[in-house]
Design a protein around this motif. Structure first.
Motif, PDB file in Angstrom:
ATOM      1  N   GLY A 165     -50.174 -13.885  32.839  1.00 29.54           N
ATOM      2  CA  GLY A 165     -48.981 -13.306  31.821  1.00 29.54           C
ATOM      3  C   GLY A 165     -49.035 -14.039  30.589  1.00 29.54           C
ATOM      4  N   ARG A 166     -50.063 -14.755  30.086  1.00 28.29           N
ATOM      5  CA  ARG A 166     -50.262 -15.380  28.799  1.00 28.29           C
ATOM      6  C   ARG A 166     -50.636 -14.607  27.543  1.00 28.29           C
ATOM      7  NH1 ARG A 166     -52.491 -19.331  32.447  1.00 28.29           N
ATOM      8  NH2 ARG A 166     -54.496 -18.685  31.594  1.00 28.29           N
ATOM      9  N   CYS A 167     -50.923 -13.182  28.012  1.00 24.82           N
ATOM     10  CA  CYS A 167     -51.423 -12.058  26.945  1.00 24.82           C
ATOM     11  C   CYS A 167     -51.215 -10.998  27.766  1.00 24.82           C
ATOM     12  CB  CYS A 167     -52.849 -12.621  26.353  1.00 24.82           C
ATOM     13  SG  CYS A 167     -54.104 -11.961  27.598  1.00 24.82           S
ATOM     14  N   ALA A 168     -50.955  -9.968  26.920  1.00 21.97           N
ATOM     15  CA  ALA A 168     -50.733  -8.540  27.401  1.00 21.97           C
ATOM     16  C   ALA A 168     -52.088  -7.902  27.242  1.00 21.97           C
ATOM     17  CB  ALA A 168     -49.940  -7.712  26.668  1.00 21.97           C
ATOM     18  N   LEU A 169     -52.513  -6.950  28.058  1.00 19.39           N
ATOM     19  CA  LEU A 169     -53.816  -6.097  28.079  1.00 19.39           C
ATOM     20  C   LEU A 169     -53.600  -4.787  27.331  1.00 19.39           C
ATOM     21  CD1 LEU A 169     -56.763  -6.593  29.163  1.00 19.39           C
ATOM     22  CD2 LEU A 169     -55.991  -5.152  30.935  1.00 19.39           C
ATOM     23  N   LEU A 170     -54.310  -4.515  26.484  1.00 17.49           N
ATOM     24  CA  LEU A 170     -54.216  -3.380  25.873  1.00 17.49           C
ATOM     25  C   LEU A 170     -55.317  -2.422  25.953  1.00 17.49           C
ATOM     26  CD1 LEU A 170     -53.104  -1.184  23.395  1.00 17.49           C
ATOM     27  CD2 LEU A 170     -54.400  -2.448  21.919  1.00 17.49           C
ATOM     28  N   ILE A 171     -55.391  -1.448  26.600  1.00 13.19           N
ATOM     29  CA  ILE A 171     -56.588  -0.514  27.031  1.00 13.19           C
ATOM     30  C   ILE A 171     -56.489   0.830  25.973  1.00 13.19           C
ATOM     31  CG2 ILE A 171     -57.723   0.800  28.916  1.00 13.19           C
ATOM     32  CD1 ILE A 171     -55.949  -0.614  30.716  1.00 13.19           C
ATOM     33  N   GLU A 172     -57.635   0.518  25.210  1.00 15.15           N
ATOM     34  CA  GLU A 172     -57.541   1.647  24.260  1.00 15.15           C
ATOM     35  C   GLU A 172     -58.834   2.790  24.783  1.00 15.15           C
ATOM     36  OE1 GLU A 172     -58.246   0.508  19.915  1.00 15.15           O
ATOM     37  OE2 GLU A 172     -58.687  -1.501  20.820  1.00 15.15           O
ATOM     38  N   GLY A 173     -58.576   3.983  24.379  1.00 18.03           N
ATOM     39  CA  GLY A 173     -59.517   5.098  24.702  1.00 18.03           C
ATOM     40  C   GLY A 173     -59.161   6.398  24.124  1.00 18.03           C
ATOM     41  N   ALA A 174     -59.927   7.535  24.370  1.00 13.16           N
ATOM     42  CA  ALA A 174     -59.801   8.918  24.072  1.00 13.16           C
ATOM     43  C   ALA A 174     -58.463   9.202  24.783  1.00 13.16           C
ATOM     44  CB  ALA A 174     -60.920   9.697  24.272  1.00 13.16           C
ATOM     45  N   ARG A 175     -58.018  10.402  24.683  1.00 15.24           N
ATOM     46  CA  ARG A 175     -57.218  11.087  25.415  1.00 15.24           C
ATOM     47  C   ARG A 175     -57.444  11.634  26.690  1.00 15.24           C
ATOM     48  NH1 ARG A 175     -51.870  13.386  24.582  1.00 15.24           N
ATOM     49  NH2 ARG A 175     -52.161  14.875  22.758  1.00 15.24           N
ATOM     50  N   PHE A 196     -53.098   0.421  39.366  1.00 11.72           N
ATOM     51  CA  PHE A 196     -53.086  -1.097  39.342  1.00 11.72           C
ATOM     52  C   PHE A 196     -51.748  -1.611  39.733  1.00 11.72           C
ATOM     53  CE2 PHE A 196     -53.244  -5.186  37.047  1.00 11.72           C
ATOM     54  CZ  PHE A 196     -54.158  -5.753  37.710  1.00 11.72           C
ATOM     55  N   GLY A 197     -50.595  -1.105  39.008  1.00 17.31           N
ATOM     56  CA  GLY A 197     -49.178  -1.583  39.218  1.00 17.31           C
ATOM     57  C   GLY A 197     -48.801  -1.374  40.823  1.00 17.31           C
ATOM     58  N   LYS A 198     -49.232  -0.316  41.418  1.00 16.61           N
ATOM     59  CA  LYS A 198     -48.833  -0.102  42.567  1.00 16.61           C
ATOM     60  C   LYS A 198     -49.486  -1.042  43.877  1.00 16.61           C
ATOM     61  CE  LYS A 198     -47.998   5.172  42.174  1.00 16.61           C
ATOM     62  NZ  LYS A 198     -48.661   6.159  42.614  1.00 16.61           N
ATOM     63  N   GLN A 199     -50.877  -1.312  43.365  1.00 23.35           N
ATOM     64  CA  GLN A 199     -51.608  -1.985  44.341  1.00 23.35           C
ATOM     65  C   GLN A 199     -51.541  -3.627  44.206  1.00 23.35           C
ATOM     66  OE1 GLN A 199     -55.466   0.000  44.788  1.00 23.35           O
ATOM     67  NE2 GLN A 199     -54.475   1.850  44.572  1.00 23.35           N
ATOM     68  N   GLU A 200     -51.297  -4.038  42.855  1.00 25.84           N
ATOM     69  CA  GLU A 200     -51.456  -5.534  42.991  1.00 25.84           C
ATOM     70  C   GLU A 200     -50.179  -6.135  42.352  1.00 25.84           C
ATOM     71  OE1 GLU A 200     -54.406  -6.575  43.083  1.00 25.84           O
ATOM     72  OE2 GLU A 200     -55.368  -4.623  43.329  1.00 25.84           O
ATOM     73  N   TYR A 201     -48.953  -5.360  42.406  1.00 25.58           N
ATOM     74  CA  TYR A 201     -47.719  -6.074  41.935  1.00 25.58           C
ATOM     75  C   TYR A 201     -46.718  -5.482  43.178  1.00 25.58           C
ATOM     76  CZ  TYR A 201     -49.679  -7.309  37.489  1.00 25.58           C
ATOM     77  OH  TYR A 201     -50.440  -7.958  36.291  1.00 25.58           O
ATOM     78  N   LYS A 202     -45.601  -6.429  43.135  1.00 29.45           N
ATOM     79  CA  LYS A 202     -44.577  -6.112  44.102  1.00 29.45           C
ATOM     80  C   LYS A 202     -43.866  -4.873  43.385  1.00 29.45           C
ATOM     81  CE  LYS A 202     -40.791  -8.451  46.323  1.00 29.45           C
ATOM     82  NZ  LYS A 202     -40.148  -9.912  46.803  1.00 29.45           N
ATOM     83  N   ARG A 223     -42.791 -12.812  37.595  1.00 33.40           N
ATOM     84  CA  ARG A 223     -44.232 -13.212  38.056  1.00 33.40           C
ATOM     85  C   ARG A 223     -44.781 -12.420  38.962  1.00 33.40           C
ATOM     86  NH1 ARG A 223     -45.673 -13.301  34.162  1.00 33.40           N
ATOM     87  NH2 ARG A 223     -47.798 -13.488  35.130  1.00 33.40           N
ATOM     88  N   GLU A 224     -44.221 -11.364  39.360  1.00 28.67           N
ATOM     89  CA  GLU A 224     -44.684 -10.481  40.621  1.00 28.67           C
ATOM     90  C   GLU A 224     -44.400  -9.125  40.047  1.00 28.67           C
ATOM     91  OE1 GLU A 224     -44.054 -11.913  44.803  1.00 28.67           O
ATOM     92  OE2 GLU A 224     -42.221 -12.400  43.859  1.00 28.67           O
ATOM     93  N   SER A 225     -44.231  -8.775  38.707  1.00 32.24           N
ATOM     94  CA  SER A 225     -43.897  -7.311  38.178  1.00 32.24           C
ATOM     95  C   SER A 225     -44.766  -7.164  36.981  1.00 32.24           C
ATOM     96  CB  SER A 225     -42.557  -7.116  38.248  1.00 32.24           C
ATOM     97  OG  SER A 225     -41.805  -6.996  39.370  1.00 32.24           O
ATOM     98  N   LEU A 226     -45.317  -5.834  36.900  1.00 32.26           N
ATOM     99  CA  LEU A 226     -45.937  -5.304  35.791  1.00 32.26           C
ATOM    100  C   LEU A 226     -45.075  -4.296  35.048  1.00 32.26           C
ATOM    101  CD1 LEU A 226     -48.580  -5.124  34.345  1.00 32.26           C
ATOM    102  CD2 LEU A 226     -49.066  -3.167  35.804  1.00 32.26           C
ATOM    103  N   ILE A 227     -45.135  -4.426  33.832  1.00 22.58           N
ATOM    104  CA  ILE A 227     -44.316  -3.264  32.587  1.00 22.58           C
ATOM    105  C   ILE A 227     -45.582  -2.749  32.001  1.00 22.58           C
ATOM    106  CG2 ILE A 227     -42.958  -2.736  30.780  1.00 22.58           C
ATOM    107  CD1 ILE A 227     -41.050  -5.275  31.839  1.00 22.58           C
ATOM    108  N   ILE A 228     -45.631  -1.428  32.053  1.00 25.67           N
ATOM    109  CA  ILE A 228     -46.705  -0.892  31.500  1.00 25.67           C
ATOM    110  C   ILE A 228     -46.153   0.122  30.200  1.00 25.67           C
ATOM    111  CG2 ILE A 228     -48.437   1.274  31.622  1.00 25.67           C
ATOM    112  CD1 ILE A 228     -48.184   0.478  34.587  1.00 25.67           C
ATOM    113  N   PHE A 229     -46.644  -0.131  29.107  1.00 23.84           N
ATOM    114  CA  PHE A 229     -46.306   0.635  27.848  1.00 23.84           C
ATOM    115  C   PHE A 229     -47.366   1.795  27.688  1.00 23.84           C
ATOM    116  CE2 PHE A 229     -43.720  -2.813  25.601  1.00 23.84           C
ATOM    117  CZ  PHE A 229     -42.746  -2.708  26.492  1.00 23.84           C
TER     118      PHE A 229
END
Length: 449
Positions: free
Chosen positions: A18-28, A39-45, A88-94
């Motif tokens: 949680g010390r940094c956010a991850l930014l995934i860049e890519g084409a549409r 990833f959110g479904k499988q790795e977080y509460k 510490r058990e949840s993910l927020i995706i932008f």
């Protein structure tokens, strides 16, 4: 769809805590939203996915008026999505965060708060209007995502055994022998279908090339619409470049000829168009390097370039479309390698895509010396080895689409740059062999380099 980037997400979660956010860049349409939601479904509460393409007034109000009071912000976000967040058990995706730059700027404070993990996904992340009036957060770790690799294509087809065997043969420098034909059959499918996840899914489920082509036509139309909508000030030039890629790659040596775009055209006049397409990850640009030494970028001649489409399956559709669709006989002949057309441009585009997916910046070497034939040569790609030493760091790569070819440029390059030479490669449609100090690799090994 199993994707390699998933392992990178797991490493980020475990190491960064949680010390940094991850930014995934890519084409549409390359599967960013899908993979982070999995990833959110499988790795977080629990997880919340905020899709900024669907920003309604209620959600906009939460971001506009409550971000400065995080307790209030999180409370309203949970109510809006009817999802409980756990410290510490949840993910927020932008998702598609470029549509709302203020949310990207807020990552600094959200990460400092420390309650949850954050992943951002985006296309056109660096476009001026998407970064205007915001400070890019240093708490953001960017990674790039590409169309599906050949290995991921094999996984999607239910084959998880072939690529480990290919890797073993690559490492031991031994031929695949009886399995070479099977690997090439899969590669032909990968060339024609491409690596856009929805297209791959359609192919696997239907084996119907009309449906496959329909999906690819939709993506190309989306890209053309994006150019008109977002490439403000450069939309005309970006469109001209995009639409001319097949004819440009058909040119001898595949170098981009500006004068084919307009009489007396110069690179500087079209720079914004190239920049936009490259930034949107729609194309892969390969620059000429004038001196093949450590730091290929230091010697790049930016006005001499090749421009490849980021997905070879899309290039097939762009090349062979007639009345907005590709005739089915062309697909059948391409799959069987029986189309009477010079496939050099298609195969070179494929190798550019595979090298890019493998983590390489793209460079080639071209010298048009008219006085000295020994200096006159063209090498399709140059790559640096992973561990740099005092000498012998650069590998020249020649790409061959047919079984009848010469390698005179490669031999000249080996003689001229023996001090810089690491391993010379020829990528071809035949099996692996080593001959006269040159390693001949089957095309499907390109992404292992």
């Amino acid at each position: 769809m199993k994707r390699k980037i998933y392992e990178q997400l797991k490493i980020w979660k475990e190491k960064r805590q949680g010390r940094c956010a991850l930014l995934i860049e890519g084409a549409r349409r390359i599967g960013k939203s899908y993979i982070v939601e999995q990833f959110g479904k499988q790795e977080y509460k629990s997880y919340i996915l905020v899709d900024f393409n669907r920003l309604d007034d209620e959600l906009l109000d939460i971001f506009n008026h409550h971000l400065n009071k995080l307790d209030d912000f999180f409370s309203r976000l949970q109510l809006y999505y009817n999802t409980k967040l756990y410290v510490r058990e949840s993910l927020i995706i932008f998702d598609e965060v470029q549509q709302y730059p203020k949310a990207r700027a807020s990552i600094k404070y959200l990460v400092a708060d420390g309650r949850y993990d954050y992943i951002e996904t985006g296309s056109l992340i660096s476009i001026k209007k998407n970064v205007a009036n915001i400070v890019i957060p240093s708490e953001e770790h960017p990674i790039k995502m590409y169309p599906m690799s050949f290995e991921e294509f094999l996984w999607a087809n239910g084959n998880e055994m072939l690529m480990p065997f290919i890797k073993e043969c690559f490492e031991k420098k031994k031929p695949l022998e009886t399995f070479h034909r099977k690997a090439m059959d899969f590669l032909r499918q990968y060339i024609v279908v491409g690596g856009m996840p929805q297209v791959v899914k359609t192919y696997i489920e239907t084996k119907d090339f009309e449906e496959v082509d329909f999906q690819k036509q939709e993506i190309l139309a989306l890209y053309r619409n994006d150019i008109q909508k977002y490439a403000k000030g450069a939309e005309t030039k970006a469109s001209i470049i995009f639409n001319s890629i097949p004819s440009q790659l058909k040119n001898h040596e595949q170098k981009f000829k500006m004068t084919d775009l307009a009489p007396n055209a110069r690179y500087r006049e079209y720079y914004d168009g190239f920049f936009w397409l490259n930034d949107a990850k729609i194309v892969n640009i390969c620059y000429n390097t004038t001196e093949p030494t450590i730091g290929l970028r230091m010697n790049e001649a930016r006005t001499t370039l090749k421009c490849y489409l980021a997905d070879t399956g899309l290039l097939i559709t762009q090349c062979f479309s007639q009345d907005d669709k590709v005739p089915m006989d062309i697909y059948k002949k391409l799959i069987l390698s029986k189309l009477e057309v010079n496939e050099g441009m298609i195969i070179e585009n494929l190798v550019a895509q595979m090298l890019k997916i493998g983590g390489h910046d793209l460079f080639f070497y071209g010298n048009a010396d008219k006085k000295n034939a020994d200096n006159r040569m063209e090498i399709d790609f140059l790559i640096s080895k992973s561990k740099i030493t005092n000498r012998h760091n650069i590998s020249p790569i020649e790409v061959k689409s047919s079984n009848n070819y010469t390698i005179s440029s490669l031999k000249k390059w080996i003689n001229k740059y023996s001090e810089q030479l690491h391993t010379p490669y020829v990528l071809h449609s035949s099996d692996l062999k080593i001959e006269d100090g040159i390693t001949y690799l089957p095309l499907y090994m390109a992404e292992l380099l």
